[in-house]
Design a protein around this motif. Structure first.
Motif, PDB file in Angstrom:
ATOM      1  N   LEU A   1       0.827  -1.208   0.000  1.00  0.00           N
ATOM      2  CA  LEU A   1       0.000   0.000   0.000  1.00  0.00           C
ATOM      3  C   LEU A   1       0.861   1.258   0.000  1.00  0.00           C
ATOM      4  O   LEU A   1       0.527   2.250  -0.661  1.00  0.00           O
ATOM      5  CB  LEU A   1      -0.950  -0.016   1.189  1.00  0.00           C
ATOM      6  N   ASN A   2       1.973   1.220   0.715  1.00  0.00           N
ATOM      7  CA  ASN A   2       2.896   2.361   0.710  1.00  0.00           C
ATOM      8  C   ASN A   2       3.467   2.595  -0.682  1.00  0.00           C
ATOM      9  O   ASN A   2       3.625   3.742  -1.117  1.00  0.00           O
ATOM     10  CB  ASN A   2       4.021   2.146   1.720  1.00  0.00           C
ATOM     11  N   ALA A   3       3.793   1.511  -1.395  1.00  0.00           N
ATOM     12  CA  ALA A   3       4.324   1.631  -2.757  1.00  0.00           C
ATOM     13  C   ALA A   3       3.278   2.248  -3.687  1.00  0.00           C
ATOM     14  O   ALA A   3       3.596   3.124  -4.507  1.00  0.00           O
ATOM     15  CB  ALA A   3       4.762   0.263  -3.269  1.00  0.00           C
ATOM     16  N   LEU A   4       2.026   1.818  -3.556  1.00  0.00           N
ATOM     17  CA  LEU A   4       0.956   2.387  -4.372  1.00  0.00           C
ATOM     18  C   LEU A   4       0.801   3.880  -4.088  1.00  0.00           C
ATOM     19  O   LEU A   4       0.708   4.692  -5.020  1.00  0.00           O
ATOM     20  CB  LEU A   4      -0.361   1.650  -4.126  1.00  0.00           C
ATOM     21  N   LEU A   5       0.797   4.249  -2.819  1.00  0.00           N
ATOM     22  CA  LEU A   5       0.679   5.665  -2.463  1.00  0.00           C
ATOM     23  C   LEU A   5       1.814   6.491  -3.059  1.00  0.00           C
ATOM     24  O   LEU A   5       1.595   7.599  -3.554  1.00  0.00           O
ATOM     25  CB  LEU A   5       0.681   5.830  -0.941  1.00  0.00           C
ATOM     26  N   GLN A   6       3.005   5.945  -3.019  1.00  0.00           N
ATOM     27  CA  GLN A   6       4.176   6.648  -3.557  1.00  0.00           C
ATOM     28  C   GLN A   6       4.002   6.909  -5.062  1.00  0.00           C
ATOM     29  O   GLN A   6       4.332   7.980  -5.557  1.00  0.00           O
ATOM     30  CB  GLN A   6       5.435   5.825  -3.288  1.00  0.00           C
ATOM     31  N   LEU A   7       3.456   5.936  -5.779  1.00  0.00           N
ATOM     32  CA  LEU A   7       3.239   6.103  -7.218  1.00  0.00           C
ATOM     33  C   LEU A   7       2.104   7.083  -7.520  1.00  0.00           C
ATOM     34  O   LEU A   7       2.095   7.727  -8.572  1.00  0.00           O
ATOM     35  CB  LEU A   7       2.936   4.746  -7.863  1.00  0.00           C
ATOM     36  N   LEU A   8       1.138   7.206  -6.611  1.00  0.00           N
ATOM     37  CA  LEU A   8       0.009   8.112  -6.831  1.00  0.00           C
ATOM     38  C   LEU A   8       0.304   9.549  -6.407  1.00  0.00           C
ATOM     39  O   LEU A   8      -0.378  10.479  -6.856  1.00  0.00           O
ATOM     40  CB  LEU A   8      -1.230   7.590  -6.096  1.00  0.00           C
ATOM     41  N   HIS A   9       1.300   9.758  -5.565  1.00  0.00           N
ATOM     42  CA  HIS A   9       1.597  11.111  -5.054  1.00  0.00           C
ATOM     43  C   HIS A   9       1.833  12.147  -6.146  1.00  0.00           C
ATOM     44  O   HIS A   9       1.356  13.284  -6.015  1.00  0.00           O
ATOM     45  CB  HIS A   9       2.754  11.082  -4.057  1.00  0.00           C
ATOM     46  N   PRO A  10       2.528  11.846  -7.237  1.00  0.00           N
ATOM     47  CA  PRO A  10       2.727  12.874  -8.266  1.00  0.00           C
ATOM     48  C   PRO A  10       1.424  13.421  -8.865  1.00  0.00           C
ATOM     49  O   PRO A  10       1.401  14.538  -9.388  1.00  0.00           O
ATOM     50  CB  PRO A  10       3.544  12.151  -9.341  1.00  0.00           C
ATOM     51  N   TYR A  11       0.343  12.677  -8.781  1.00  0.00           N
ATOM     52  CA  TYR A  11      -0.936  13.132  -9.326  1.00  0.00           C
ATOM     53  C   TYR A  11      -1.663  14.053  -8.359  1.00  0.00           C
ATOM     54  O   TYR A  11      -2.592  14.748  -8.751  1.00  0.00           O
ATOM     55  CB  TYR A  11      -1.829  11.930  -9.663  1.00  0.00           C
TER      56      TYR A  11
END
Length: 163
Positions: free
Chosen positions: A131-141
């Motif tokens: 879940l942390n990895a997913l959040l990291q990928l979504l942060h730029p948006y």
């Protein structure tokens, strides 16, 4: 060291408060706590994530057992267990970004559960690191809101090997 405790308690008012108060008085930090119905009527299962050495965890277990409403305490860290957490995240997304974000969430087996004019909401379950990895990928948006359930866990079934 990180520990995941499964605590069976009577399903009564203020039990959660008494458990949290007991840990807080002894300055143990609760990283996550989740509570819900269990397989047995009248009992709830609390899953508590905290940190401490073996001696500290033994003390926590002894203190928890002193509470009248605590039935059983099990440290899942010392047994094979399945841990999961639910994540809801609202991301800024206009029509042009939605396909791109969909491509990011798909490998995580996540799902878009709500779409607004300028945002979308993603639901994902899994281990904390996923879940942390997913959040990291979504942060730029542009992450607008995040809600997490905290860890819930059960010990794995024992597998017997026969020769």
């Amino acid at each position: 060291m990180r520990h995941v405790l499964s605590v069976m308690v009577n399903d009564q008012p203020r039990v959660l408060a008494r458990v949290a108060n007991l840990l807080g008085r002894r300055t143990f930090n609760i990283e996550s706590i989740s509570v819900g119905e269990s397989e047995e009527a009248g009992l709830s299962r609390m899953v508590i994530v905290t940190r401490g050495d073996e001696q500290t965890m033994e003390q926590i277990s002894k203190q928890l057992h002193k509470l009248v409403d605590v039935i059983k305490v099990q440290d899942l860290s010392s047994h094979p267990a399945v841990e999961r957490e639910l994540l809801l995240v609202k991301v800024e997304a206009g029509p042009s970004e939605r396909t791109e974000i969909g491509g990011i969430v798909e490998p995580f087996r996540a799902a878009v559960v709500d779409v607004g004019p300028h945002s979308l909401m993603v639901q994902a379950t899994g281990e904390r690191s996923k879940l942390n990895a997913l959040l990291q990928l979504l942060h730029p948006y542009g992450v607008k809101e995040v809600a997490r359930t905290g860890v819930t866990a059960l010990s794995r079934s024992a597998v017997k090997v026969t020769n």
